[in-house]
Write a protein that holds these residues in place. Structure first.
Motif, PDB file in Angstrom:
ATOM      1  N   LEU A  98       1.615 -14.685  -1.597  1.00 39.61           N
ATOM      2  CA  LEU A  98       2.704 -15.300  -0.833  1.00 39.61           C
ATOM      3  C   LEU A  98       2.268 -15.643   0.584  1.00 39.61           C
ATOM      4  O   LEU A  98       1.641 -14.832   1.272  1.00 39.61           O
ATOM      5  CB  LEU A  98       3.888 -14.338  -0.729  1.00 39.61           C
ATOM      6  N   LEU A  99       2.629 -16.830   1.017  1.00 39.57           N
ATOM      7  CA  LEU A  99       2.610 -17.196   2.429  1.00 39.57           C
ATOM      8  C   LEU A  99       4.060 -17.449   2.804  1.00 39.57           C
ATOM      9  O   LEU A  99       4.697 -18.362   2.271  1.00 39.57           O
ATOM     10  CB  LEU A  99       1.756 -18.447   2.666  1.00 39.57           C
ATOM     11  N   ILE A 100       4.624 -16.615   3.685  1.00 39.75           N
ATOM     12  CA  ILE A 100       6.040 -16.664   4.022  1.00 39.75           C
ATOM     13  C   ILE A 100       6.198 -17.092   5.476  1.00 39.75           C
ATOM     14  O   ILE A 100       5.661 -16.446   6.380  1.00 39.75           O
ATOM     15  CB  ILE A 100       6.717 -15.288   3.845  1.00 39.75           C
ATOM     16  N   GLU A 101       6.944 -18.160   5.679  1.00 41.73           N
ATOM     17  CA  GLU A 101       7.219 -18.558   7.051  1.00 41.73           C
ATOM     18  C   GLU A 101       7.986 -17.451   7.777  1.00 41.73           C
ATOM     19  O   GLU A 101       8.779 -16.724   7.184  1.00 41.73           O
ATOM     20  CB  GLU A 101       8.051 -19.844   7.083  1.00 41.73           C
ATOM     21  N   LYS A 102       7.732 -17.333   9.066  1.00 41.96           N
ATOM     22  CA  LYS A 102       8.487 -16.402   9.888  1.00 41.96           C
ATOM     23  C   LYS A 102       9.939 -16.864   9.949  1.00 41.96           C
ATOM     24  O   LYS A 102      10.214 -18.068   9.765  1.00 41.96           O
ATOM     25  CB  LYS A 102       7.867 -16.288  11.287  1.00 41.96           C
ATOM     26  N   PRO A 118      -1.424 -10.323  -2.324  1.00 41.58           N
ATOM     27  CA  PRO A 118      -1.347 -10.426  -0.857  1.00 41.58           C
ATOM     28  C   PRO A 118      -0.065 -11.108  -0.387  1.00 41.58           C
ATOM     29  O   PRO A 118       0.416 -12.055  -1.007  1.00 41.58           O
ATOM     30  CB  PRO A 118      -2.572 -11.284  -0.496  1.00 41.58           C
ATOM     31  N   ILE A 119       0.484 -10.603   0.715  1.00 40.96           N
ATOM     32  CA  ILE A 119       1.589 -11.251   1.423  1.00 40.96           C
ATOM     33  C   ILE A 119       1.108 -11.565   2.837  1.00 40.96           C
ATOM     34  O   ILE A 119       0.702 -10.677   3.580  1.00 40.96           O
ATOM     35  CB  ILE A 119       2.846 -10.368   1.474  1.00 40.96           C
ATOM     36  N   TRP A 120       1.168 -12.832   3.188  1.00 42.55           N
ATOM     37  CA  TRP A 120       0.726 -13.330   4.503  1.00 42.55           C
ATOM     38  C   TRP A 120       1.944 -13.942   5.177  1.00 42.55           C
ATOM     39  O   TRP A 120       2.577 -14.843   4.634  1.00 42.55           O
ATOM     40  CB  TRP A 120      -0.365 -14.372   4.282  1.00 42.55           C
ATOM     41  N   VAL A 121       2.287 -13.464   6.368  1.00 44.24           N
ATOM     42  CA  VAL A 121       3.420 -14.005   7.109  1.00 44.24           C
ATOM     43  C   VAL A 121       2.911 -15.103   8.042  1.00 44.24           C
ATOM     44  O   VAL A 121       1.948 -14.903   8.794  1.00 44.24           O
ATOM     45  CB  VAL A 121       4.150 -12.908   7.906  1.00 44.24           C
ATOM     46  N   ALA A 122       3.549 -16.261   7.976  1.00 45.24           N
ATOM     47  CA  ALA A 122       3.081 -17.428   8.733  1.00 45.24           C
ATOM     48  C   ALA A 122       3.427 -17.274  10.208  1.00 45.24           C
ATOM     49  O   ALA A 122       4.598 -17.343  10.586  1.00 45.24           O
ATOM     50  CB  ALA A 122       3.698 -18.707   8.163  1.00 45.24           C
ATOM     51  N   MET A 123       2.419 -17.073  11.012  1.00 46.29           N
ATOM     52  CA  MET A 123       2.559 -16.994  12.472  1.00 46.29           C
ATOM     53  C   MET A 123       1.617 -18.030  13.077  1.00 46.29           C
ATOM     54  O   MET A 123       0.499 -17.721  13.505  1.00 46.29           O
ATOM     55  CB  MET A 123       2.212 -15.589  12.969  1.00 46.29           C
TER      56      MET A 123
END
Length: 368
Positions: free
Chosen positions: A94-98, A120-125
């Protein structure tokens, strides 16, 4: 040969469209399928990514066999429900927008994903990846001798119009200090290498959206404020936000000061908002100012025009996706921005909202 990475994309409003444009610039990646319930936004997405499938629901998206990852760019208040459905149904990378979440009641559920989600979970910053800010972060410790004071100033345009005007209300966005400022709280933790322990804030809705009404309801989002945060290593940071200052040359100005010097990054806003009669938009700059011998050095940090044309974030969305693809291909071990990084950024934003409302500082407990 580079393996093709197929994105499934949830939400293609303004920011989702920026993601689409940047995915198109990547080697070996494509937008394979899109779920966007708003007809107008779906049509724009179709024009940007004509080969992508448009699907009618998140269920339909998750049923597609050829997905390698998911990108969540839906309105803030939709993130938690969608993440939990994905976790239960098909836990892809996952790539999740803030922001990761908006409601304090969801903090525990999001933290539990840290140990239970198998991918993996990646938070979009995106702000981490703006070239002038990336250069600032790389050089800050050497330039300052260890940061003691960190100041982030954003003087910018008001909130833009979004689908259904969801971003006009705290219940949807989490509040301005969450929606707009979690980027800056993330940068604070990253630059200082420390955790926040106390948050003090003051904010107001002074100029913007005062005469707007949606179904008879007035917007309640802040348009300016200050936040001061103490960290567990003795450093402190301050955020200054003004969302009725789009006449300024630079949108973000970041400075760090330590015993041996000061470093600053100056970042312009989106080029599409720069008036043509003023000539070319300003170039990002990095300024290093040692104490001894005194002699500030200013360096331009230009951004490729192709990347500037693909979005409003100084090329950072492209660089973020480059790094995310490296993770998917096994070329790096972990996300740059972990679920807990995203969690902390929201927690700090919520504490700032609470402090601004109550007039009292908020203490933050450590997390194991």
């Amino acid at each position: 040969m580079t393996r093709q990475i197929n994105y499934g994309i949830i939400g293609c409003g303004m920011m989702g469209q920026e993601h689409l444009k940047n995915i198109a610039l990547l080697d070996g990646a494509r937008a394979h399928a899109i779920f966007e319930p708003d007809a107008e936004m779906a049509e724009i997405a179709r024009q940007i990514a004509p080969e992508a499938l448009l699907v009618p629901s998140l269920d339909a998206l998750l049923a597609l066999p050829d997905l390698d990852c998911l990108l969540i760019v839906s309105p803030n208040h939709c993130h938690v429900e969608q993440v939990l459905q994905i976790a239960e149904t098909r836990p892809l990378p996952l790539l999740i927008e803030k922001p990761l979440f908006t409601d304090p009641a969801d903090a525990e559920a999001m933290m539990m994903l840290r140990d239970s989600y198998p991918a993996p979970i990646w938070v979009a910053m995106e702000y981490r990846y703006m070239p002038p800010i990336a250069a600032f972060l790389e050089q800050a410790d050497a330039a300052t001798g260890g940061i003691k004071m960190l100041t982030l100033r954003e003087h910018r345009f008001p909130f833009l119009q979004k689908v259904g005007n969801w971003n006009r209300f705290n219940r949807n966005s989490g509040g301005t200090f969450v929606e707009k400022c979690c980027h800056f709280f993330d940068l604070m933790r990253l630059a200082l290498g420390a955790e926040p322990v106390r948050v003090m804030a003051s904010g107001a809705q002074s100029v913007n959206h005062l005469d707007e009404r949606y179904d008879g309801e007035a917007p309640d989002i802040l348009d300016n404020g200050y936040v001061i945060i103490d960290f567990n290593n003795g450093a402190r940071a301050m955020l200054e936000l003004c969302m009725f200052a789009e006449g300024a040359t630079y949108q973000e100005e970041i400075s760090a000061i330590g015993p041996t010097g000061k470093i600053e990054a100056l970042v312009p806003g989106p080029g599409r908002f720069w008036p043509t009669h003023l000539g070319d938009p300003p170039t990002p700059k990095l300024i290093v100012s040692p104490r001894k011998p005194k002699g500030p050095v200013t360096t331009d940090v230009p951004v490729d025009e192709t990347l500037l044309d693909a979005g409003d974030h100084n090329g950072s969305t492209f660089f973020q996706h480059q790094a995310f693809l490296q993770l998917l291909r096994g070329e790096r071990d972990a996300p740059d921005v972990s679920l807990m990084d995203g969690w902390w950024a929201v927690r700090m934003g919520l504490a700032a909202q609470q402090s601004a409302s109550s007039g009292e500082s908020v203490l933050l407990e450590p997390v194991c």
